[in-house]
Write a protein that holds these residues in place. Structure first.
Motif, PDB file in Angstrom:
ATOM      1  N   GLU A  10      74.143   0.600 -74.865  1.00  0.00           N
ATOM      2  CA  GLU A  10      72.741   0.145 -74.901  1.00  0.00           C
ATOM      3  C   GLU A  10      71.866   1.115 -74.143  1.00  0.00           C
ATOM      4  OE1 GLU A  10      71.882  -3.905 -73.769  1.00  0.00           O
ATOM      5  OE2 GLU A  10      73.908  -4.505 -74.358  1.00  0.00           O
ATOM      6  N   PHE A  11      70.644   1.310 -74.648  1.00  0.00           N
ATOM      7  CA  PHE A  11      69.628   2.055 -73.901  1.00  0.00           C
ATOM      8  C   PHE A  11      68.489   1.070 -73.647  1.00  0.00           C
ATOM      9  CE2 PHE A  11      71.653   5.353 -76.523  1.00  0.00           C
ATOM     10  CZ  PHE A  11      72.005   6.271 -75.544  1.00  0.00           C
ATOM     11  N   GLY A  12      68.378   0.544 -72.444  1.00  0.00           N
ATOM     12  CA  GLY A  12      67.363  -0.490 -72.206  1.00  0.00           C
ATOM     13  C   GLY A  12      67.661  -1.644 -73.137  1.00  0.00           C
ATOM     14  N   GLY A  37      69.318   7.138 -86.891  1.00  0.00           N
ATOM     15  CA  GLY A  37      69.277   6.070 -85.893  1.00  0.00           C
ATOM     16  C   GLY A  37      70.444   5.103 -85.982  1.00  0.00           C
ATOM     17  N   ALA A  38      71.440   5.400 -86.820  1.00  0.00           N
ATOM     18  CA  ALA A  38      72.577   4.485 -87.013  1.00  0.00           C
ATOM     19  C   ALA A  38      73.495   4.439 -85.798  1.00  0.00           C
ATOM     20  CB  ALA A  38      73.373   4.897 -88.248  1.00  0.00           C
ATOM     21  N   GLY A  39      73.463   5.490 -84.991  1.00  0.00           N
ATOM     22  CA  GLY A  39      74.326   5.503 -83.799  1.00  0.00           C
ATOM     23  C   GLY A  39      75.376   6.595 -83.821  1.00  0.00           C
ATOM     24  N   LYS A  40      75.273   7.519 -84.782  1.00  0.00           N
ATOM     25  CA  LYS A  40      76.303   8.557 -84.947  1.00  0.00           C
ATOM     26  C   LYS A  40      76.373   9.487 -83.722  1.00  0.00           C
ATOM     27  CE  LYS A  40      74.299  10.147 -88.664  1.00  0.00           C
ATOM     28  NZ  LYS A  40      73.075   9.313 -88.632  1.00  0.00           N
ATOM     29  N   THR A  41      75.194   9.982 -83.318  1.00  0.00           N
ATOM     30  CA  THR A  41      75.178  10.890 -82.171  1.00  0.00           C
ATOM     31  C   THR A  41      75.597  10.152 -80.905  1.00  0.00           C
ATOM     32  OG1 THR A  41      73.401  12.115 -83.223  1.00  0.00           O
ATOM     33  CG2 THR A  41      73.723  12.529 -80.892  1.00  0.00           C
ATOM     34  N   SER A  42      75.176   8.900 -80.784  1.00  0.00           N
ATOM     35  CA  SER A  42      75.584   8.107 -79.613  1.00  0.00           C
ATOM     36  C   SER A  42      77.098   7.989 -79.564  1.00  0.00           C
ATOM     37  CB  SER A  42      74.966   6.707 -79.687  1.00  0.00           C
ATOM     38  OG  SER A  42      73.567   6.790 -79.628  1.00  0.00           O
TER      39      SER A  42
END
Ligand SMILES: Nc1ncnc2c1ncn2[C@@H]1O[C@H](COP(=O)(O)OP(=O)(O)OP(=O)(O)O)[C@@H](O)[C@H]1O
Length: 267
Positions: A10-12, A37-42
């Motif tokens: 989570e970010f904030g 924004g799907a979360g791939k890089t995260s």
């Protein structure tokens, strides 16, 4: 070899990853697909120790969460970045030597090339860099400064730099972004050959759906941080949630991603 379980980041108030679970087997070519924004890089940042999620990430039984990026690299996990992670004013050979840290471990490369144990570390690093340049079609660029080279070649150098440390697991972050069709085709052949020669397991983030369908053994599809599909290219292209994620335009018209998915399936 890689076990990711119940990953949450989570970010904030923003949930970047929600209960993501998957396994990558040794020698697999595993792709992560998903809209912006799907979360791939995260997910990649979790794997390489740049952020600290909840859950578990194990490589051959060793927990990665809580380890620093260099500790993760020492476990045999290498990564490339969306923006080239190269020293532009240095030569191809110098960049690859930086990647090896002048440090030799008995990894896939040593095994592949059977270097004598009596070589000094530095000589072995140089020998390894030369072998890698040969293997990766970079020998003619050896002493050229990286920023003068075409993009497709620079991307190759970046991968040579990543594998110079002899990793077992290679994380490729959108490797064909910015490449034209010919460069992408050449890259696919190149990376498959490299994978085989070095005995690498590869996890790749990629937007080019047609390329992913062609190259990956299995695919994890993410949307809004959640798993919407996990399976072979055949299973993914028939997955209704994946199709819907790629069809999600206001007027219901097809996105380029879906069109290229159809091109991939009609081949
Ligand atoms: N450092 C951060 N601070 C706040 N929110 C972030 C941060 N990094 C990512 N996010 C949010 O987390 C979500 C997932 O982002 P991420 O960059 O992982 O997606 P992505 O699939 O890699 O997208 P893209 O294809 O655009 O690179 C997005 O909502 C993004 O805004």
């Amino acid at each position: 070899m890689l076990h990711v379980e119940s990953l949450r980041l989570e970010f904030g108030g923003v949930v970047a990853l929600r209960d993501v679970t998957f396994t990558v087997e040794k020698d697999e070519f595993f792709a992560i697909l998903g809209p912006n924004g799907a979360g791939k890089t995260s997910l990649f940042n979790c794997l390489s120790g740049l952020v600290r999620p909840a859950g578990s990430i194990k490589v051959d039984g060793t927990e990665l969460i809580g380890r620093k990026p260099h500790e993760i690299a020492d476990l045999g996990i290498a990564r490339t970045f969306q923006n080239l992670g190269l020293f532009g004013s240095m030569t191809v050979a110098e960049n690859i030597l930086v990647g090896s840290h002048l440090q030799i471990r008995g990894g896939a490369l040593s095994a592949a090339f059977r270097w004598p144990a009596t070589f000094s570390s530095e000589r072995r690093a140089r020998a390894r860099a030369d072998e890698l340049m040969e293997l990766m079609g970079l020998r003619e660029y050896r002493d050229l400064v990286v920023e003068t080279l075409p993009y497709g070649i620079r991307k190759r150098v970046e991968i040579a730099k990543a594998v110079a440390s002899g990793p077992q697991l290679l994380l490729l972050d959108e490797p064909v972004a910015g490449m034209n069709h010919e460069e992408t085709e050449a890259f696919v052949d190149f990376v498959l050959e490299l994978k085989q020669r070095l005995g690498l397991t590869i996890v790749m983030i990629e937007h080019d759906v047609a390329m992913v369908m062609r190259i990956a053994d299995r695919i994890l599809a993410l949307d809004f941080g959640e798993t919407i599909g996990l399976g072979t290219p055949d299973q993914i292209q028939r997955n209704e949630r994946v199709i819907a994620a790629y069809l999600g335009t206001v007027d219901g018209s097809q996105t380029p991603a879906l069109l290229s998915m159809e091109e991939a399936t009609s081949e």
